[in-house]
Design an enzyme around this catalytic site. Structure first.
Site, mmCIF file in Angstrom:
data_model
loop_
_atom_site.group_PDB
_atom_site.id
_atom_site.type_symbol
_atom_site.label_atom_id
_atom_site.label_comp_id
_atom_site.label_asym_id
_atom_site.label_seq_id
_atom_site.Cartn_x
_atom_site.Cartn_y
_atom_site.Cartn_z
ATOM 1 N N ASP A 135 3.015 0.505 -2.354
ATOM 2 C CA ASP A 135 2.051 -0.052 -1.402
ATOM 3 C C ASP A 135 2.215 -1.562 -1.373
ATOM 4 O O ASP A 135 2.265 -2.210 -2.424
ATOM 5 C CB ASP A 135 0.628 0.311 -1.820
ATOM 6 C CG ASP A 135 0.403 1.813 -1.811
ATOM 7 O OD1 ASP A 135 0.663 2.423 -0.766
ATOM 8 O OD2 ASP A 135 -0.018 2.360 -2.844
ATOM 9 N N ASP A 179 5.053 0.883 1.856
ATOM 10 C CA ASP A 179 3.924 1.329 2.677
ATOM 11 C C ASP A 179 3.065 0.107 2.977
ATOM 12 O O ASP A 179 2.267 -0.330 2.153
ATOM 13 C CB ASP A 179 3.127 2.392 1.912
ATOM 14 C CG ASP A 179 1.982 2.967 2.731
ATOM 15 O OD1 ASP A 179 1.824 2.564 3.904
ATOM 16 O OD2 ASP A 179 1.239 3.813 2.198
ATOM 17 N N HIS A 213 4.544 8.203 -6.323
ATOM 18 C CA HIS A 213 3.452 7.692 -5.492
ATOM 19 C C HIS A 213 2.766 6.474 -6.120
ATOM 20 O O HIS A 213 2.507 6.446 -7.315
ATOM 21 C CB HIS A 213 2.416 8.806 -5.310
ATOM 22 C CG HIS A 213 1.266 8.451 -4.431
ATOM 23 N ND1 HIS A 213 -0.048 8.713 -4.770
ATOM 24 C CD2 HIS A 213 1.229 7.859 -3.213
ATOM 25 C CE1 HIS A 213 -0.846 8.322 -3.793
ATOM 26 N NE2 HIS A 213 -0.099 7.787 -2.846
ATOM 27 N N GLU A 259 7.574 5.083 -3.778
ATOM 28 C CA GLU A 259 6.688 4.573 -2.731
ATOM 29 C C GLU A 259 5.861 3.440 -3.315
ATOM 30 O O GLU A 259 5.206 3.603 -4.350
ATOM 31 C CB GLU A 259 5.782 5.697 -2.215
ATOM 32 C CG GLU A 259 4.893 5.300 -1.042
ATOM 33 C CD GLU A 259 3.453 5.028 -1.442
ATOM 34 O OE1 GLU A 259 2.672 4.581 -0.580
ATOM 35 O OE2 GLU A 259 3.095 5.251 -2.623
#
Length: 349
Positions: A74, A123, A52, A72
């Site tokens: 951002d 993301d 994450h 993941e």
């Protein structure tokens, strides 16, 4: 010679069921049913431990060392600096992480070194911040993915959170290749309706559902409710996957001391993977991030007859039906060769 070729091809075809790299993710059999089958008829399902908020080069290397096999990231478009940056909180002029190019080049280099990097999940925080010809446009980031990540065999997942009406979503939707997929967040019925209504031409195996909460224990449930609860919605998403309406189902975000929830997500909801790490902090090496990764990895190890941690050999967006037909065409080719005919497929699957 022909007989040995025929036997080899038959064994290869059987790998569609038996071998991890070719196994269908979960097409009809639940683990409790698979356990009843003899070993040669079982398949093992690949599981993804998705790190994450990986927004720095150091975070990438830390996550890999902890056993993450997917990541993941951002992504923020910077209209001032004309580019994309790994950043959870988009503020022009303030860069919390490294540039998209630097992040992608690091992933590619790690994969080239033999490290496991199955896919990178982008993301998007402000996908429509820039127009087409700017370096911070959605077109620019997709091309960067193809030039750096995909050339090294790394797959890409484009994540849209409440951005299904964006120009960026429509652009990605209309330009997917077979190394890419789209993830939509939400409850099962909402996600299915969105895919069928806004992206009907996107192949089922490239449709991904994600659902969860920053505080995973909030509204988690026991996986048996009618709807709304996190575990239940994900279980229903897995049911749609088994029916061929979705490709993958991912949960988020597991943190330290949540092994019980991980067990429910993997064992009862049958998700394909879990985003893990810190709740509100970018990824880095810490006892808590290591423990969160280990919750997933150790769960899989204890059930290695039915599951395994996905490797670089896995294509998470594979169309298993196309692969099977391709193998079948080669099987037919061998039979024709035995009858002095020559009709073999010339293109890859």
């Amino acid at each position: 010679m022909l007989l040995s070729s025929l036997i080899s091809l038959a064994l290869l075809s059987s790998q569609v069921v038996a071998d991890p790299a070719w196994a269908p993710p979960d097409k009809g059999l639940k683990p409790e049913v698979a356990r009843l089958l003899p070993p040669f008829l079982r398949y093992r399902r690949p599981i993804y431990a998705i790190a994450h908020r990986v927004v720095t080069v150091g975070g990438i290397k830390d996550a890999i060392s902890h056993g993450a096999n997917a990541f993941e990231v951002d992504m923020c478009a910077d209209s001032i600096g004309e580019g994309w940056w790994a950043n959870h909180d988009c503020t022009n002029g303030r860069k919390a992480g490294d540039s998209a190019r630097k992040i992608f080049e690091t992933f590619a280099a790690e994969r080239k070194r033999g490290k496991t990097v199955t896919f990178v999940w982008l993301d998007f925080k402000n996908p429509d911040a820039c127009v087409k010809n700017q370096g911070c446009s959605i077109e620019a980031i997709q091309q960067l993915c193809r030039d750096i990540l995909e050339k090294q065999g790394i797959r890409v997942l484009y994540g849209f959170y409440k951005a299904e009406d964006s120009r960026a979503f429509k652009t990605i939707r209309n330009n997917l290749n077979d190394r890419e997929a789209i993830s939509l967040n939400g409850a099962t019925t909402k996600v299915l309706k969105l895919f069928e209504g806004t992206a009907p031409k996107v192949s089922k195996h490239q449709r991904v559902m994600d659902y969860g909460d920053t505080y995973l224990d909030k509204g988690f449930g026991d996986c048996t409710e009618k709807d709304w609860y996190t575990c239940t919605e994900l279980r229903q998403g897995a049911d749609l996957r088994r029916k061929g309406k979705l490709g993958k189902v991912f949960a988020w975000t597991s943190t330290v001391n949540q092994g019980r929830l991980v067990d429910q997500l993997l064992g009862k909801a049958h998700v394909d993977g879990i985003i893990y790490g810190f709740k509100l902090t970018d990824y880095y090496d810490h006892a808590d991030s290591r423990a969160a990764a280990n919750d997933i990895i150790s769960w899989v190890k204890r059930r290695r007859a039915l599951y395994y941690m996905a490797t670089n050999d896995n294509n998470p967006w594979i169309d298993i039906h196309k692969l099977f037909l391709y193998l079948l065409s080669w099987f037919s080719c061998i039979l024709l060769l035995m009858m002095n005919e020559w009709t073999c497929p010339q293109d890859g699957a």
